[in-house]
Design an enzyme around this catalytic site. Sequence first.
Site, short mmCIF file in Angstrom:
data_model
loop_
_atom_site.label_atom_id
_atom_site.label_comp_id
_atom_site.label_asym_id
_atom_site.label_seq_id
_atom_site.Cartn_x
_atom_site.Cartn_y
_atom_site.Cartn_z
N ASP A 65 -0.01 132.18 -23.54
CA ASP A 65 0.00 131.81 -24.94
C ASP A 65 0.67 132.94 -25.73
O ASP A 65 0.23 134.10 -25.64
CB ASP A 65 -1.42 131.58 -25.46
CG ASP A 65 -1.44 130.91 -26.81
OD1 ASP A 65 -1.14 129.70 -26.88
OD2 ASP A 65 -1.73 131.60 -27.81
N ASN A 73 6.31 132.03 -37.05
CA ASN A 73 6.82 130.87 -37.81
C ASN A 73 6.75 131.12 -39.31
O ASN A 73 7.68 130.77 -40.04
CB ASN A 73 6.02 129.61 -37.46
CG ASN A 73 6.51 128.94 -36.19
OD1 ASN A 73 7.68 129.02 -35.85
ND2 ASN A 73 5.61 128.28 -35.50
N HIS A 78 10.56 128.11 -38.78
CA HIS A 78 10.44 127.41 -37.49
C HIS A 78 11.66 127.63 -36.61
O HIS A 78 11.54 127.64 -35.38
CB HIS A 78 10.17 125.92 -37.71
CG HIS A 78 8.80 125.68 -38.24
ND1 HIS A 78 7.68 125.78 -37.46
CD2 HIS A 78 8.35 125.37 -39.49
CE1 HIS A 78 6.60 125.54 -38.18
NE2 HIS A 78 6.98 125.30 -39.43
N ASP A 82 11.37 128.86 -32.88
CA ASP A 82 12.05 128.17 -31.77
C ASP A 82 12.84 129.17 -30.92
O ASP A 82 12.85 129.08 -29.69
CB ASP A 82 12.98 127.07 -32.29
CG ASP A 82 12.23 125.86 -32.81
OD1 ASP A 82 10.99 125.78 -32.63
OD2 ASP A 82 12.89 124.97 -33.40
N GLU A 108 2.99 126.71 -28.40
CA GLU A 108 3.46 127.99 -27.86
C GLU A 108 2.78 128.34 -26.55
O GLU A 108 2.81 129.47 -26.11
CB GLU A 108 3.27 129.11 -28.89
CG GLU A 108 1.84 129.51 -29.15
CD GLU A 108 1.11 128.65 -30.18
OE1 GLU A 108 0.01 129.05 -30.57
OE2 GLU A 108 1.63 127.60 -30.60
#
Length: 196
Positions: A65, A73, A78, A82, A108
Amino acid sequence: MHIIALAEQLSLAISNVSLRDTLRHQSTVDPLTGLYNRRFFDESLKRELARTQRSQSVCSVVMIDLDHFKRVNDTYGHDGGDLVLTAASHAIQQRVRASDVVCRYGGEELVLMLPECSAEEAERCAETIRSSLNDIVIQHAGQTISGISASFGVAQWPGHGNGERELLSAADRALYAAKKGGRNKVMLAEAFVPVQ
């Protein structure tokens, strides 16, 4: 006339095969990271544990994680998130064997299936990945994204679970312990004790 009809039929058949392959790929691969998706992982793990049991071997699972991903973010948008997820996925793929399966499990969270790999070997692999994530530097929209880290939970079958669900739960509990223990670390699952 028959040749034209035959050619049209052949063209249609080839298009159908191509479409089927495209749809199969889309149903098993995450479009952002290029990693396999959760559906593929769940099916693969079930098959691999059956094979592992037959061959009396081992199979390890590593839950990953990315730490503070919401902050990434919120800070970089975002698009930045990404890019981090894609870079982390690439770094992971560079550090596993061809026989290993790397998947985006959701958001994630990523997961590895490491056939014929003990928990200790999986722990070393996870540590190598953890260290490599710290080296990622991304330039995005005039800003530098760095300091990427992740928490890892490692579990092995047999030893940490009786089936897919218990094995994943053991890895997830170890991941939670890594997060609770300060993040950016690898934790090994506790031994499985069957309920009497």
